[in-house]
Design a protein around this motif. Structure first.
Motif, short mmCIF file in Angstrom:
data_model
loop_
_atom_site.label_atom_id
_atom_site.label_comp_id
_atom_site.label_asym_id
_atom_site.label_seq_id
_atom_site.Cartn_x
_atom_site.Cartn_y
_atom_site.Cartn_z
N VAL A 71 6.63 -2.14 -4.28
CA VAL A 71 6.22 -1.67 -5.61
C VAL A 71 5.33 -2.72 -6.29
O VAL A 71 4.31 -2.37 -6.89
N ILE A 72 5.70 -3.98 -6.18
CA ILE A 72 4.89 -5.04 -6.80
C ILE A 72 3.50 -5.06 -6.17
O ILE A 72 2.49 -5.13 -6.89
N GLY A 73 3.42 -4.95 -4.87
CA GLY A 73 2.11 -4.89 -4.20
C GLY A 73 1.33 -3.66 -4.59
O GLY A 73 0.12 -3.73 -4.82
N GLN A 74 2.01 -2.52 -4.68
CA GLN A 74 1.35 -1.28 -5.09
C GLN A 74 0.80 -1.38 -6.51
O GLN A 74 -0.31 -0.96 -6.79
N LEU A 75 1.58 -1.98 -7.42
CA LEU A 75 1.11 -2.14 -8.80
C LEU A 75 -0.09 -3.07 -8.87
O LEU A 75 -1.01 -2.83 -9.64
N ARG A 76 -0.09 -4.12 -8.07
CA ARG A 76 -1.27 -5.01 -8.03
C ARG A 76 -2.50 -4.26 -7.54
O ARG A 76 -3.60 -4.42 -8.08
N THR A 77 -2.34 -3.44 -6.51
CA THR A 77 -3.45 -2.65 -5.98
C THR A 77 -3.95 -1.66 -7.02
O THR A 77 -5.17 -1.53 -7.24
N ASN A 93 -5.87 -3.45 -9.76
CA ASN A 93 -7.23 -3.79 -9.32
C ASN A 93 -8.12 -2.55 -9.31
O ASN A 93 -9.29 -2.63 -9.70
N ALA A 94 -7.59 -1.41 -8.88
CA ALA A 94 -8.36 -0.17 -8.91
C ALA A 94 -8.72 0.21 -10.34
O ALA A 94 -9.86 0.61 -10.63
N LEU A 95 -7.78 0.06 -11.26
CA LEU A 95 -8.05 0.36 -12.67
C LEU A 95 -9.07 -0.61 -13.25
O LEU A 95 -9.92 -0.22 -14.06
N ALA A 96 -9.04 -1.88 -12.84
CA ALA A 96 -10.03 -2.85 -13.31
C ALA A 96 -11.42 -2.46 -12.81
O ALA A 96 -12.40 -2.56 -13.57
N MET A 97 -11.52 -2.01 -11.56
CA MET A 97 -12.83 -1.57 -11.04
C MET A 97 -13.30 -0.32 -11.78
O MET A 97 -14.48 -0.18 -12.08
N TYR A 98 -12.38 0.58 -12.08
CA TYR A 98 -12.72 1.78 -12.84
C TYR A 98 -13.28 1.38 -14.21
O TYR A 98 -14.30 1.91 -14.66
N THR A 150 -10.83 12.18 -9.27
CA THR A 150 -11.78 13.25 -8.95
C THR A 150 -13.14 13.12 -9.60
O THR A 150 -14.14 13.37 -8.96
N ASN A 151 -13.21 12.73 -10.85
CA ASN A 151 -14.47 12.83 -11.57
C ASN A 151 -15.19 11.52 -11.80
O ASN A 151 -16.26 11.50 -12.37
N ALA A 152 -14.60 10.41 -11.43
CA ALA A 152 -15.14 9.13 -11.85
C ALA A 152 -15.80 8.38 -10.71
O ALA A 152 -15.55 8.61 -9.55
N ALA A 153 -16.68 7.50 -11.09
CA ALA A 153 -17.24 6.54 -10.14
C ALA A 153 -16.66 5.18 -10.51
O ALA A 153 -16.58 4.87 -11.69
N PRO A 154 -16.22 4.35 -9.63
CA PRO A 154 -16.13 4.64 -8.20
C PRO A 154 -14.99 5.61 -7.90
O PRO A 154 -14.05 5.72 -8.68
N HIS A 155 -15.09 6.28 -6.76
CA HIS A 155 -14.09 7.28 -6.40
C HIS A 155 -12.92 6.62 -5.70
O HIS A 155 -13.09 5.92 -4.71
N PHE A 156 -11.71 6.82 -6.22
CA PHE A 156 -10.49 6.36 -5.57
C PHE A 156 -9.78 7.59 -5.07
O PHE A 156 -9.13 8.28 -5.83
N GLY A 157 -9.95 7.92 -3.82
CA GLY A 157 -9.39 9.14 -3.27
C GLY A 157 -7.88 9.11 -3.19
O GLY A 157 -7.27 8.05 -3.17
N PRO A 158 -7.25 10.28 -3.17
CA PRO A 158 -5.80 10.36 -3.11
C PRO A 158 -5.24 9.69 -1.85
O PRO A 158 -4.12 9.22 -1.85
N GLU A 159 -6.05 9.64 -0.80
CA GLU A 159 -5.57 9.00 0.42
C GLU A 159 -5.31 7.51 0.21
O GLU A 159 -4.55 6.88 0.92
N MET A 160 -5.93 6.91 -0.83
CA MET A 160 -5.74 5.49 -1.08
C MET A 160 -4.30 5.17 -1.48
O MET A 160 -3.76 4.14 -1.11
N ILE A 184 9.53 -2.22 -13.27
CA ILE A 184 8.39 -3.12 -13.17
C ILE A 184 7.20 -2.47 -13.88
O ILE A 184 6.98 -1.26 -13.77
N TRP A 185 6.44 -3.28 -14.63
CA TRP A 185 5.26 -2.79 -15.35
C TRP A 185 4.06 -3.67 -15.02
O TRP A 185 4.21 -4.86 -14.77
N VAL A 186 2.87 -3.08 -15.10
CA VAL A 186 1.63 -3.84 -15.09
C VAL A 186 0.82 -3.32 -16.26
O VAL A 186 0.86 -2.13 -16.60
#
Length: 153
Positions: free
Chosen positions: A28-34, A37-42, A59-69, A118-120
């Protein structure tokens, strides 16, 4: 043979649950860090954080973070993964642009799937407390991930 297997199972199974809980907490801690980082790039690409988790983030934003991520259910406001519920929130609750966020992860079943909430948040600081908290933002007594957790309020 059956008695020996049963004896080994009674010895081994109680030790597997704490190991699984520790693995869930670490993941979970690793997932929250990831996700942070994705939110910071967004935010870097769009000058704001997404207003809605599933609609904007995937779905609508650049950069695209697909559900597979992240392998999540895009239709849910909450999504469950590795024994934890995740919830994305704009703590200010205001109209766009969203300039801050909180992402909370709490155990689905306390002491079976996890032991802490846990929160980020927007500056990518990770907080935690022992137990289950319904708060979507880190409470005042939550400690950073570097410090030992205190009981949740």
């Amino acid at each position: 043979v059956v008695a020996i297997v049963a004896l080994l199972a009674t010895i081994a199974i109680p030790h597997l649950i704490p190991s699984r809980i520790a693995a869930n907490d670490t993941r979970v801690i690793g997932q929250l860090r990831t996700l942070a980082n994705a939110l910071a790039m967004y935010r870097f690409a769009n000058n704001a954080y997404p207003a809605q988790w599933q609609a904007d983030m995937y779905t609508n934003a650049a950069p695209h973070f697909g559900p597979e991520m992240f392998n999540v259910d895009l239709q849910a406001a909450d999504f469950a993964q590795q024994g934890y519920w995740y919830r994305y929130l704009d703590p200010a609750g205001g109209p766009p642009p969203i300039l801050t966020y909180s992402l909370a992860a709490r155990p689905i079943t306390l002491h079976l799937t996890g032991t802490r909430t846990i929160w980020v948040n927007a500056p990518n600081e990770i907080y935690h407390c022992l137990g289950e908290s319904s708060s979507l933002t880190a409470p005042a007594n939550a400690t950073t991930i570097i410090q030992g957790p205190l009981p949740c309020p």
